[in-house]
Each structure stands twice: as C-alpha cells, then as structure tokens.
Design a protein around this motif. Structure first.
Motif, PDB file in Angstrom:
ATOM      1  N   GLY A 114      28.750 -48.133   1.657  1.00  6.56           N
ATOM      2  CA  GLY A 114      27.539 -47.900   0.890  1.00  6.56           C
ATOM      3  C   GLY A 114      27.497 -46.620   0.086  1.00  6.56           C
ATOM      4  O   GLY A 114      26.482 -46.339  -0.559  1.00  6.56           O
ATOM      5  N   TRP A 115      28.577 -45.827   0.094  1.00  7.59           N
ATOM      6  CA  TRP A 115      28.588 -44.585  -0.674  1.00  7.59           C
ATOM      7  C   TRP A 115      28.743 -44.878  -2.167  1.00  7.59           C
ATOM      8  O   TRP A 115      29.271 -45.902  -2.573  1.00  7.59           O
ATOM      9  CB  TRP A 115      29.742 -43.695  -0.231  1.00  7.59           C
ATOM     10  CG  TRP A 115      29.562 -43.051   1.116  1.00  7.59           C
ATOM     11  CD1 TRP A 115      29.443 -43.686   2.316  1.00  7.59           C
ATOM     12  CD2 TRP A 115      29.493 -41.650   1.380  1.00  7.59           C
ATOM     13  NE1 TRP A 115      29.306 -42.761   3.324  1.00  7.59           N
ATOM     14  CE2 TRP A 115      29.335 -41.503   2.785  1.00  7.59           C
ATOM     15  CE3 TRP A 115      29.551 -40.507   0.587  1.00  7.59           C
ATOM     16  CZ2 TRP A 115      29.236 -40.261   3.397  1.00  7.59           C
ATOM     17  CZ3 TRP A 115      29.463 -39.264   1.201  1.00  7.59           C
ATOM     18  CH2 TRP A 115      29.289 -39.148   2.585  1.00  7.59           C
ATOM     19  N   ARG A 116      28.277 -43.924  -2.973  1.00 12.70           N
ATOM     20  CA  ARG A 116      28.513 -43.947  -4.413  1.00 12.70           C
ATOM     21  C   ARG A 116      29.597 -42.933  -4.729  1.00 12.70           C
ATOM     22  O   ARG A 116      29.573 -41.801  -4.231  1.00 12.70           O
ATOM     23  CB  ARG A 116      27.237 -43.615  -5.181  1.00 12.70           C
ATOM     24  CG  ARG A 116      26.181 -44.707  -5.103  1.00 12.70           C
ATOM     25  CD  ARG A 116      24.952 -44.308  -5.890  1.00 12.70           C
ATOM     26  NE  ARG A 116      24.228 -43.218  -5.247  1.00 12.70           N
ATOM     27  CZ  ARG A 116      23.506 -42.305  -5.887  1.00 12.70           C
ATOM     28  NH1 ARG A 116      23.453 -42.302  -7.205  1.00 12.70           N
ATOM     29  NH2 ARG A 116      22.852 -41.379  -5.218  1.00 12.70           N
ATOM     30  N   ILE A 117      30.547 -43.319  -5.582  1.00 13.86           N
ATOM     31  CA  ILE A 117      31.713 -42.487  -5.837  1.00 13.86           C
ATOM     32  C   ILE A 117      31.690 -41.946  -7.263  1.00 13.86           C
ATOM     33  O   ILE A 117      31.500 -42.696  -8.227  1.00 13.86           O
ATOM     34  CB  ILE A 117      33.011 -43.282  -5.621  1.00 13.86           C
ATOM     35  CG1 ILE A 117      33.014 -43.934  -4.230  1.00 13.86           C
ATOM     36  CG2 ILE A 117      34.229 -42.379  -5.809  1.00 13.86           C
ATOM     37  CD1 ILE A 117      32.874 -42.966  -3.079  1.00 13.86           C
ATOM     38  N   VAL A 118      31.891 -40.643  -7.382  1.00 15.84           N
ATOM     39  CA  VAL A 118      32.113 -39.999  -8.672  1.00 15.84           C
ATOM     40  C   VAL A 118      33.553 -39.500  -8.656  1.00 15.84           C
ATOM     41  O   VAL A 118      33.891 -38.569  -7.920  1.00 15.84           O
ATOM     42  CB  VAL A 118      31.135 -38.828  -8.901  1.00 15.84           C
ATOM     43  CG1 VAL A 118      31.455 -38.122 -10.213  1.00 15.84           C
ATOM     44  CG2 VAL A 118      29.703 -39.330  -8.893  1.00 15.84           C
TER      45      VAL A 118
ATOM     46  N   GLY B 106      30.326 -46.426  -8.505  1.00 13.59           N
ATOM     47  CA  GLY B 106      29.305 -45.402  -8.669  1.00 13.59           C
ATOM     48  C   GLY B 106      27.887 -45.943  -8.637  1.00 13.59           C
ATOM     49  O   GLY B 106      26.926 -45.179  -8.735  1.00 13.59           O
ATOM     50  N   LEU B 107      27.742 -47.267  -8.493  1.00 14.14           N
ATOM     51  CA  LEU B 107      26.417 -47.875  -8.459  1.00 14.14           C
ATOM     52  C   LEU B 107      25.821 -47.822  -7.059  1.00 14.14           C
ATOM     53  O   LEU B 107      26.534 -47.664  -6.070  1.00 14.14           O
ATOM     54  CB  LEU B 107      26.502 -49.335  -8.913  1.00 14.14           C
ATOM     55  CG  LEU B 107      27.015 -49.577 -10.338  1.00 14.14           C
ATOM     56  CD1 LEU B 107      27.197 -51.069 -10.574  1.00 14.14           C
ATOM     57  CD2 LEU B 107      26.055 -48.986 -11.363  1.00 14.14           C
ATOM     58  N   GLY B 108      24.506 -47.963  -6.984  1.00 10.48           N
ATOM     59  CA  GLY B 108      23.847 -48.050  -5.688  1.00 10.48           C
ATOM     60  C   GLY B 108      22.935 -46.879  -5.399  1.00 10.48           C
ATOM     61  O   GLY B 108      22.696 -46.019  -6.263  1.00 10.48           O
ATOM     62  N   LEU B 109      22.451 -46.850  -4.175  1.00 11.18           N
ATOM     63  CA  LEU B 109      21.497 -45.818  -3.764  1.00 11.18           C
ATOM     64  C   LEU B 109      22.003 -45.012  -2.571  1.00 11.18           C
ATOM     65  O   LEU B 109      21.254 -44.236  -1.999  1.00 11.18           O
ATOM     66  CB  LEU B 109      20.153 -46.474  -3.401  1.00 11.18           C
ATOM     67  CG  LEU B 109      19.471 -47.263  -4.526  1.00 11.18           C
ATOM     68  CD1 LEU B 109      18.242 -47.979  -3.985  1.00 11.18           C
ATOM     69  CD2 LEU B 109      19.093 -46.338  -5.681  1.00 11.18           C
ATOM     70  N   GLY B 110      23.244 -45.196  -2.195  1.00 10.61           N
ATOM     71  CA  GLY B 110      23.785 -44.502  -1.027  1.00 10.61           C
ATOM     72  C   GLY B 110      24.146 -43.061  -1.324  1.00 10.61           C
ATOM     73  O   GLY B 110      23.947 -42.556  -2.442  1.00 10.61           O
TER      74      GLY B 110
END
Length: 282
Positions: free
Chosen positions: A202-206, A170-174
C-alpha cells in the motif's frame, strides 16, 4: 509457489471438510486417502493435500462414483497437481529463467515472467525468484561463471520488466517512500524490487533512480515529507564520501540504506537504518 501450509489434527480436518473423524479414518484405512505425519507425541497431523484429497473425493461421490473409484481419482489428481507445482516451484523457475537469460533469449525470459505472474503475486515473484536469481547471478559473475555480457543483458531485461510492473506505483493514499541510488551508483534493480514490495503493502513510491545527488534527494524529501527515504549503494566506497550530507538528511527524515553497503558500521553512528538482505532493519 506458496509456503508450507498449516497442519491439522483430525478434529480440525473434520470441521474443515464436513466429514466425521470416523469416516475420515475409514477412508484413510481403506483407500489410503489421507497421509498424515506424526507429531513428536504421536498425534496424526494432516496437511492441505489431505484436505484437497477429501474435498475431491466428496465431489466425486456427489457425482455418483463408487467410493474406491472416487478415492483413487482424488489421490491421482492431487499427486498430478503436486507434481505440476513442483515443476513450477521457485528453484525450477529460477533455473529456467537463468537458462533463458544466459542464452540472451529475451522472449523466453519474458514468457517465464508472464507465467510466474499468472501463478503468484508480484511480491512472491520478487522474493522467491527475481531477488534470489540476481544474488545467484552476482555470485556466478564473481566466480567467473557468468560473463559481463550475460550480467548486463539479464539486468537490462529484468530492469525493464520491473519498471513496467512499477507503473502507477506513486498512486494511492498510503505512506510515501522516496527511493534513489547514491551518487555514482548505477545498480538499481534491488531498489526497484524493494519499491515494488512496498507498493504491494500500500505504499506510494517516488523513484529518483540511479546516480541521484544527495541535494536532490534532500530537496524532494523536504518537499514531500515521506515516511521513509531509501538510498541504495552496492559499494562502501560510495557511502563514506556521502556521509557528511547523509547525516543532516537522517536527522530530518527516516533514512535507510540498502544494498551491499548497508553493512557498513558507520551507518549506525550516523543514525541511518540498514536494510539488510533478509529485509530486516538494524
């Protein structure tokens, strides 16, 4: 575990290795160093293995070896490497993983995954080993060749390992993707794998997990405004009752359905994308 590499003509090979075409042809003729294929038009086409043999021969020559000895050693080294890569190829590793999981041997299965991760990316591990293995396991279970206990054990081991790889996804800016299983759906291995594949780009996952109420998915999606919402279902019977709640969600967010139920024709009429097994949307 990489895919088939590019092919090169003699001029391209010459530039790649820094040796003249005349010298390369001489090494091919005298020592069998190069093993080109032929195009439909009769052109010699050289492979990454040819590049590797030339590079090794050049190294051996620089170390003071005679040409014949350098060529023989280069040919042997590349052949040994190809044999090792074949032994660690996707099909062989899937078979080894299946043997370990069928035998309820969790330490061996974990060691196999460790070895794979040392040799390949997470995306390659998923696309060439884990996902095909799970598909094969499901087919074996349907044919009565794998027991319920074996299926549950394999799923538990792999689920735990994939969730370990998912730490920090879930980290990052994607772009953000919200992932969940439809109400009543407990099978989420494919969904976790899909989330890991997105993460590698580069995706962020929830991740909301199995058996997620549509209202919960809607509330989270309205709050986060994700680029994509993906729901998973292995049975069409789980899709049809949920459609009245899925249609409003699809109007507000880009919504896709994965799993075996993604082939349901009712999805297209509801504005819901289908994530088929090939990974393409419809």
């Amino acid at each position: 575990m990489s895919s088939i590499g590019e092919v090169l003509r003699i001029g391209e090979l010459s530039k790649r290795v820094g040796a003249s075409p005349e010298l390369l042809r001489a090494w091919e003729r005298r020592y069998g160093l190069l093993r080109p294929a032929r195009s439909a038009g009769g052109l010699r086409l050289y492979s990454p293995a040819d590049v590797e043999r030339v590079s090794l021969m050049q190294q051996h020559l620089a170390a003071g070896m005679a040409a014949a000895e350098a060529a023989a050693l280069a040919v042997r080294d590349v052949a040994d490497g190809e044999a090792a890569r074949s032994a660690l190829g996707p099909a062989a590793m899937r078979e080894e993983l299946a043997e370990a999981l069928d035998a309820f041997d969790e330490p061996r299965a974990q060691a196999i995954v460790d070895r794979l991760l040392a040799l390949a990316t997470v995306e390659t591990l998923l696309s060439e080993v884990i996902i095909p293995y799970l598909r094969e396991l499901g087919e074996r279970w349907e044919r009565g060749e794998a027991s319920i206990a074996q299926e549950h054990f394999a799923s538990a081991v792999l689920r735990g390992r994939l969730l370990g790889l998912a730490r920090g996804w879930g980290l990052g800016l994607g772009p953000v993707a919200v992932l969940a299983c439809l109400p009543g759906e407990q099978h989420d291995l494919g969904l976790i794998a899909f989330g890991l594949a997105l993460r590698s780009h580069g995706w962020r996952i929830v991740y909301l997990g199995p058996d997620s109420p549509i209202e919960t998915v809607t509330d989270v999606s309205d709050r986060l405004e994700p680029t994509l919402v993906v729901l998973n279902a292995m049975s069409r019977e789980r899709v049809r009752p949920a459609l009245p709640k899925l249609r409003p969600l699809a109007r507000r967010h880009r919504l896709a359905l994965g799993g075996a139920a993604a082939e349901d024709d009712a999805l297209k009429r509801s504005g819901i994308l289908a994530l088929l097994r090939s990974g393409h949307e419809t």
